[in-house]
Design an enzyme around this catalytic site. Structure first.
Site, short mmCIF file in Angstrom:
data_model
loop_
_atom_site.label_atom_id
_atom_site.label_comp_id
_atom_site.label_asym_id
_atom_site.label_seq_id
_atom_site.Cartn_x
_atom_site.Cartn_y
_atom_site.Cartn_z
N HIS A 41 0.86 -1.18 0.00
CA HIS A 41 0.00 0.00 0.00
C HIS A 41 0.89 1.23 0.00
O HIS A 41 1.15 1.82 1.05
CB HIS A 41 -0.91 -0.01 1.23
N GLU A 83 -2.54 -1.59 -3.25
CA GLU A 83 -3.66 -0.87 -2.66
C GLU A 83 -3.32 0.61 -2.55
O GLU A 83 -2.15 0.97 -2.34
CB GLU A 83 -3.99 -1.43 -1.27
N HIS A 88 -7.93 -5.84 6.90
CA HIS A 88 -7.65 -4.83 7.93
C HIS A 88 -7.91 -5.37 9.32
O HIS A 88 -9.03 -5.68 9.70
CB HIS A 88 -8.41 -3.51 7.73
C1 LIG Z 1 -6.50 -0.95 3.13
C2 LIG Z 1 -5.89 -1.54 4.34
O1 LIG Z 1 -6.49 -1.69 5.35
C3 LIG Z 1 -4.50 -1.93 4.24
O2 LIG Z 1 -4.30 -2.25 2.92
C4 LIG Z 1 -3.49 -0.87 4.50
O3 LIG Z 1 -2.38 -1.26 3.74
C5 LIG Z 1 -2.97 -0.73 5.86
O4 LIG Z 1 -2.09 0.38 5.75
P1 LIG Z 1 -0.93 0.59 6.80
O5 LIG Z 1 -0.02 -0.63 6.72
O6 LIG Z 1 -0.28 1.87 6.34
O7 LIG Z 1 -1.59 0.66 8.15
N1 LIG Z 2 -6.14 -4.67 2.81
C1 LIG Z 2 -5.73 -4.99 4.15
C2 LIG Z 2 -4.26 -5.18 4.19
O1 LIG Z 2 -3.63 -5.24 3.15
C3 LIG Z 2 -3.57 -5.36 5.48
O2 LIG Z 2 -4.23 -4.70 6.52
P1 LIG Z 2 -3.60 -4.99 7.99
O3 LIG Z 2 -3.59 -6.49 8.18
O4 LIG Z 2 -2.21 -4.43 7.99
O5 LIG Z 2 -4.54 -4.31 8.95
#
Ligand SMILES: CC(=O)[C@@H](O)[C@H](O)COP(=O)(O)O
Ligand SMILES: NCC(=O)COP(=O)(O)O
Length: 237
Positions: A43, A70, A190
């Protein structure tokens, strides 16, 4: 079969904390795939606080499972994704200063915008997924955007489940059934963890992919990366 996609943002967080290249993000991605992960998720945020745009490019030749990028579809993100050509792009409406992703799209209010962005990625043979809250009207709205999949934002479930409230999964179960009926693929992510993943998966119809990062990396500090990945895979069977 629900695929496990490992989000490696937090490896980049650790790497950036000392300004060097340890741990190496690409090597970690190669290892998690070797340990059985069926996808790698990143992300890249506008401030590049963890994953950098260059990481997205460097990872492309090494991710032989599913590559999921993402992010909020700002122009630089769109250009990066079209350049890198991952398996899937997941559109997330988070603000630039958000500490983490904290909401799904309003698929009704932002329909026209999402239709155009989704079409551009699909025309470049990139599967699309959009990050949504578990609200039935938002799932119906997601269908209208033309997206291939949705990603159910599971923070609320994870928080409530941790407090002992198993009923928190019900909106997600209902939304997954509706998505299946509408022909939308269902992803989720998440705050999913070893504690909640099996219960969640057992209550979601047609769950195609979970992307897990924060908890998985934290659990790996105690239990080891390969062991944790194998634990997730057993729970997802
Ligand atoms: C969309 C989501 O919930 C995750 O893809 C995100 O990557 C979490 O981002 P951080 O690792 O910056 O918390
Ligand atoms: N889309 C959710 C993700 O990639 C990871 O979220 P998290 O496990 O770091 O909260």
């Amino acid at each position: 079969m629900t695929k496990l996609s490992v989000n490696i943002n937090k490896i980049a967080t650790l790497r950036n904390s000392r300004g060097g290249d340890m741990p190496n993000v690409v090597e970690f991605a190669k290892d998690v795939q070797r340990f059985g992960a069926e996808g790698v998720t990143i992300h890249p945020r506008p401030d590049e606080r963890h994953i950098r745009y260059q990481d997205a490019r460097d990872l492309k030749p090494e991710v032989y499972t599913e590559y999921n990028i993402e992010g909020n579809p700002i122009k630089s993100f769109i250009d990066l994704v079209l350049e890198v050509q991952p398996t899937q792009v997941t559109l997330v409406p988070d603000a630039e200063d958000a500490i983490t992703s904290n909401a799904g799209w309003d698929t009704i209010k932002h329909k026209d915008y999402l239709v155009d962005v989704i079409k551009e990625f699909q025309q470049n043979n990139i599967r699309t997924s959009i990050f949504v809250d578990p609200v039935l009207s938002q799932i119906e709205g997601a269908k209208e955007t033309g997206t291939d999949r949705i990603e159910l934002y599971t923070e609320a479930f994870a928080h409530q489940y941790g407090l002992g409230n198993e009923d928190a999964v019900k909106p997600y179960s209902e939304c997954a059934l509706l998505a299946n009926d509408l022909g939308l693929g269902v992803n989720a992510g998440h705050d999913l963890s070893l504690d909640n993943i099996e219960f969640f998966k057992n209550n979601i119809s047609g769950l195609l992919e979970v992307s897990i990062g924060h908890a998985l990396i934290a659990e790996s500090l105690y239990l080891g990366v390969e062991n944790v990945i194998q634990m997730y895979l057993r729970k997802l069977k």
